[in-house]
Design a protein around this motif. Structure first.
Motif, PDB file in Angstrom:
ATOM      1  N   VAL A   1       0.813  -1.206   0.000  1.00  0.00           N
ATOM      2  CA  VAL A   1       0.000   0.000   0.000  1.00  0.00           C
ATOM      3  C   VAL A   1       0.853   1.265   0.000  1.00  0.00           C
ATOM      4  O   VAL A   1       0.521   2.247  -0.625  1.00  0.00           O
ATOM      5  CB  VAL A   1      -0.963  -0.012   1.209  1.00  0.00           C
ATOM      6  N   LEU A   2       1.977   1.198   0.704  1.00  0.00           N
ATOM      7  CA  LEU A   2       2.731   2.431   0.896  1.00  0.00           C
ATOM      8  C   LEU A   2       4.061   2.436   0.154  1.00  0.00           C
ATOM      9  O   LEU A   2       4.279   3.228  -0.746  1.00  0.00           O
ATOM     10  CB  LEU A   2       2.966   2.630   2.391  1.00  0.00           C
TER      11      LEU A   2
ATOM     12  N   GLU B   1       4.430   2.220  -3.718  1.00  0.00           N
ATOM     13  CA  GLU B   1       3.770   3.265  -4.500  1.00  0.00           C
ATOM     14  C   GLU B   1       2.754   2.679  -5.463  1.00  0.00           C
ATOM     15  O   GLU B   1       2.642   3.071  -6.620  1.00  0.00           O
ATOM     16  CB  GLU B   1       4.812   4.119  -5.241  1.00  0.00           C
ATOM     17  N   VAL B   2       2.053   1.704  -4.964  1.00  0.00           N
ATOM     18  CA  VAL B   2       0.999   1.081  -5.765  1.00  0.00           C
ATOM     19  C   VAL B   2      -0.332   1.561  -5.204  1.00  0.00           C
ATOM     20  O   VAL B   2      -0.556   1.499  -3.999  1.00  0.00           O
ATOM     21  CB  VAL B   2       1.064  -0.459  -5.663  1.00  0.00           C
ATOM     22  N   ASP B   3      -1.185   2.027  -6.055  1.00  0.00           N
ATOM     23  CA  ASP B   3      -2.527   2.391  -5.603  1.00  0.00           C
ATOM     24  C   ASP B   3      -3.260   1.105  -5.284  1.00  0.00           C
ATOM     25  O   ASP B   3      -3.025   0.070  -5.914  1.00  0.00           O
ATOM     26  CB  ASP B   3      -3.245   3.162  -6.717  1.00  0.00           C
TER      27      ASP B   3
ATOM     28  N   GLU C   1      -0.391   9.510   3.665  1.00  0.00           N
ATOM     29  CA  GLU C   1      -0.131   8.757   2.440  1.00  0.00           C
ATOM     30  C   GLU C   1      -0.837   7.403   2.489  1.00  0.00           C
ATOM     31  O   GLU C   1      -1.449   6.974   1.505  1.00  0.00           O
ATOM     32  CB  GLU C   1       1.392   8.590   2.271  1.00  0.00           C
ATOM     33  N   LEU C   2      -0.757   6.766   3.648  1.00  0.00           N
ATOM     34  CA  LEU C   2      -1.404   5.466   3.827  1.00  0.00           C
ATOM     35  C   LEU C   2      -2.914   5.605   3.665  1.00  0.00           C
ATOM     36  O   LEU C   2      -3.555   4.824   2.953  1.00  0.00           O
ATOM     37  CB  LEU C   2      -1.064   4.903   5.214  1.00  0.00           C
TER      38      LEU C   2
ATOM     39  N   ARG D   1      -4.506   7.918   2.093  1.00  0.00           N
ATOM     40  CA  ARG D   1      -4.839   8.256   0.711  1.00  0.00           C
ATOM     41  C   ARG D   1      -4.876   6.996  -0.152  1.00  0.00           C
ATOM     42  O   ARG D   1      -5.793   6.774  -0.922  1.00  0.00           O
ATOM     43  CB  ARG D   1      -3.805   9.243   0.148  1.00  0.00           C
ATOM     44  N   ARG D   2      -3.854   6.171   0.038  1.00  0.00           N
ATOM     45  CA  ARG D   2      -3.775   4.970  -0.796  1.00  0.00           C
ATOM     46  C   ARG D   2      -4.914   4.010  -0.486  1.00  0.00           C
ATOM     47  O   ARG D   2      -5.334   3.242  -1.335  1.00  0.00           O
ATOM     48  CB  ARG D   2      -2.439   4.274  -0.586  1.00  0.00           C
ATOM     49  N   LEU D   3      -5.374   4.030   0.761  1.00  0.00           N
ATOM     50  CA  LEU D   3      -6.485   3.138   1.106  1.00  0.00           C
ATOM     51  C   LEU D   3      -7.821   3.794   0.800  1.00  0.00           C
ATOM     52  O   LEU D   3      -8.873   3.248   1.083  1.00  0.00           O
ATOM     53  CB  LEU D   3      -6.408   2.735   2.576  1.00  0.00           C
TER      54      LEU D   3
END
Lengths: 249, 212
Positions: free
Chosen positions: A22-23, A26-28, B200-201, B203-205
Motif C-alpha cells: 500500500v505504501l 507506490e501502488v494504488d 499517504e497510507l 490516501r492509498r487506502l
C-alpha cells in the motif's frame, strides 16, 4: 511483474506485506492484484512444514478487509452490506492495525540500532572467580533489598533442623523374601489361610505378599481359592510336581 | 581491622583520605563482578570493612563514574545499568576488542525477533496473543529465540484470558541495550508514524480522495 519482488516479502508477515504494497511500493490499492497476493501467501503456506492456523485466519481477515476497501474504491456507490462491519469501519480497523504495526517496526529498528551501538561495550566475565555468592539477577526481581533477603534467609536457615523421622520405622519387604516365606509356610502345612498368616501385617506387606502369591501361581507351585471378592484366600501347595518346583528362590 | 583499613590507602600515596578504601573496594567489586551489581549487594560486600552508609557508597560510585566516564578517555567505563553498577569496556575500543571477540555476535537477531522484543519491551507484561495481534503474524518462533537468548522471560499469568503466559524483559536485556531501567527506553509515542506517511497510507487506502 513488479509484484514478484514483493511476494518474496510474504514470509515477513501479512502486515509487512500490506504496508509494502500500500505504501512503500507506490501502488494504488486499485492496482494491487489481490488474487496474486493470496496466491503468493497460499504458496508460502504450502511450502511450510506446519499449518499455522492463527496466522492463516489473520491473513484471511486482513485480505478481506483489503478487498472490502478495494471494492469501495472501485464501486463508490455500492450497496452497504447488511451485517458485519461497513467498508469504512473495515478500512479504519485496517489502517489502525497497520499504523500500530508500523510503530512496532520503528521501535524494533531503534532497538536494533541501540544493540549495534552497545555491541562494543563488554562486561568482563569473571572466569577465574570462585562459586558465585550473589544470587542470579532474575531471582531477585521484585525484592527490594538483596541484603535483607540474605539476612532473612540466614535466619530461616539457622532455625531449620533435621526433620524428626523417629516415627518412620524401616519397613523391609520384598517379593523375593515373601516367596521364600510362603514356601516355608506351605512346607509346614497346606492349605493356608492368607488372613490368618498376613491379616495383621502392614498393608504394604500384604500387597507384596499377594504379588509373591501371583508369582507362585504362575510357576504352578500353588493353587488359590477366594470364595468372594475381598474374602479370605486359601492357599494350597501343588505337591504333585515334587521337589523340582523349588528353584531355590 | 584498622590495619586493613590503612594498608590499601597507603597504596594511593600521600594525601589520600581513609574514605578512599571504599572507592578502592568498589573498583575491585565492579571489576570482578562481571555484571551489574545493585548498591545493596555492594554494601553487603563492604560490610567486612565495618559500617558503610548507602550515601557514601553512592558518592564513591559517582566519583568512579566521573573518573571512568561513558565514551571517555579510559578503556573502560563505570556506569549504572540494569538497576546496578558495572564496569564495562569503552565502545570506542570495539575495533580492537573485535580481535578478541566477535562483538557483533552478542546480539544477532532477525527483524521478526526485534519486532517481538519491541512489543514486549514496551507493553510488558504482554501475552503471546497480543504480540501476534500487533505483528499480524504468529510469533512463536521469535519468542522462543528471545527466551533462549535470555532477553525475555515468563513473568506471570494473565488473570483473565485463560491464564495466558505473560512475557517481560530480563536484566540481560537492560545490560545489552545499555539501559538503567525500562524508563530509559525512548517513549513509544516517538515511534508513531509521521503525519505525512500516515496521510499517504490513508490516501492509498481511499480515505482521502485520490488525486486522480
Amino acid at each position: 511483474m513488479r509484484l514478484i519482488d514483493v511476494e518474496l516479502d510474504v514470509y515477513q508477515g501479512p502486515f509487512d506485506l500490506l504496508f509494502t504494497l500500500v505504501l512503500k511500493d507506490e501502488v494504488d490499492i486499485l492496482e494491487i492484484p489481490v488474487f496474486d497476493v493470496i496466491l503468493a501467501y497460499v504458496e508460502h503456506v504450502a511450502a511450510g512444514d506446519d499449518a499455522d492456523w492463527e496466522s492463516l485466519s489473520e491473513f484471511l481477515v486482513l485480505i478481506s478487509s483489503l478487498l472490502q476497501v478495494k471494492v469501495r474504491r472501485l464501486l463508490p456507490g455500492s450497496i452497504p452490506l447488511e451485517d458485519g462491519p461497513s467498508a469504512d469501519e473495515a478500512r479504519d480497523v485496517l489502517v489502525e492495525r497497520i499504523l500500530a504495526y508500523q510503530q512496532c517496526r520503528r521501535a524494533a529498528a531503534h532497538l536494533a540500532a541501540q544493540a549495534a551501538a552497545e555491541a562494543g561495550r563488554l562486561l568482563r566475565p569473571p572466569d577465574r572467580a570462585g562459586r558465585v555468592v550473589l544470587a542470579p539477577d532474575e531471582s531477585l526481581q521484585g525484592i527490594e533489598s538483596t541484603a535483607t533477603l540474605v539476612d532473612n534467609l540466614l535466619v530461616v536457615w539457622a532455625r531449620s533442623r533435621r526433620p524428626d523421622t523417629t516415627h518412620l520405622a524401616g519397613l523391609r519387604v520384598e517379593v523375593k523374601r515373601q516367596i521364600g516365606l510362603l514356601r516355608r509356610l506351605l512346607r509346614g502345612r497346606t492349605p493356608l489361610s492368607f488372613n490368618e498368616e498376613f491379616g495383621n501385617s502392614e498393608p504394604l506387606v500384604q500387597a507384596v505378599t499377594v504379588l509373591a502369591l501371583l508369582n507362585l501361581i504362575s510357576k504352578g507351585e500353588v493353587k488359590v481359592r477366594q470364595r468372594r471378592p475381598f474374602g479370605d484366600i486359601t492357599i494350597e501347595a501343588v505337591a504333585a510336581r515334587g521337589e523340582g518346583t523349588d528353584d531355590g528362590g | 581491622m584498622t590495619a586493613d583499613k590503612n594498608a590499601p590507602s597507603e597504596a594511593f600515596g600521600e594525601g589520600q583520605v581513609a574514605g578512599d578504601i571504599t572507592k578502592h573496594d568498589l573498583e575491585a567489586l565492579l571489576f570482578a563482578a562481571g555484571r551489574p551489581v545493585e548498591i545493596e549487594s555492594l554494601m553487603g560486600c563492604l560490610r567486612g570493612r565495618g559500617e558503610v552508609q548507602a550515601d557514601v557508597v553512592l558518592q564513591n560510585l559517582r566519583e568512579l563514574e566521573r573518573e571512568f566516564p561513558i565514551d571517555g578517555p579510559r578503556g573502560f567505563e563505570v556506569v549504572e545499568v540494569a538497576g546496578g553498577w558495572c564496569m564495562r569496556t569503552n565502545r570506542n575500543a570495539e575495533p580492537v576488542l573485535s580481535g578478541l571477540f566477535d562483538t557483533a555476535e552478542t546480539l544477532r537477531l532477525s527483524p521478526a525477533a526485534y519486532e517481538t522484543l519491541a512489543v514486549i519491551a514496551y507493553l510488558q507484561p504482554v501475552s503471546r496473543r497480543k504480540i501476534t495481534e500487533i505483528r499480524g503474524v504468529n510469533s512463536d518462533s521469535p519468542l522462543r529465540t528471545l527466551v533462549e537468548r535470555d532477553l525475555i522471560v515468563e513473568v506471570g499469568r494473565a488473570e483473565q484470558t485463560g491464564q495466558a503466559v505473560l512475557y517481560g524483559t530480563t536484566s540481560r536485556f537492560l545490560i545489552l541495550f545499555g539501559l538503567r531501567t525500562l524508563a530509559d527506553l525512548p517513549p513509544l509515542e516517538s515511534f508513531e508514524v509521521p503525519a505525512e506517511e500516515r496521510a499517504e497510507l490513508l490516501r492509498r487506502l481511499g480515505t482521502l480522495s485520490a488525486p486522480d
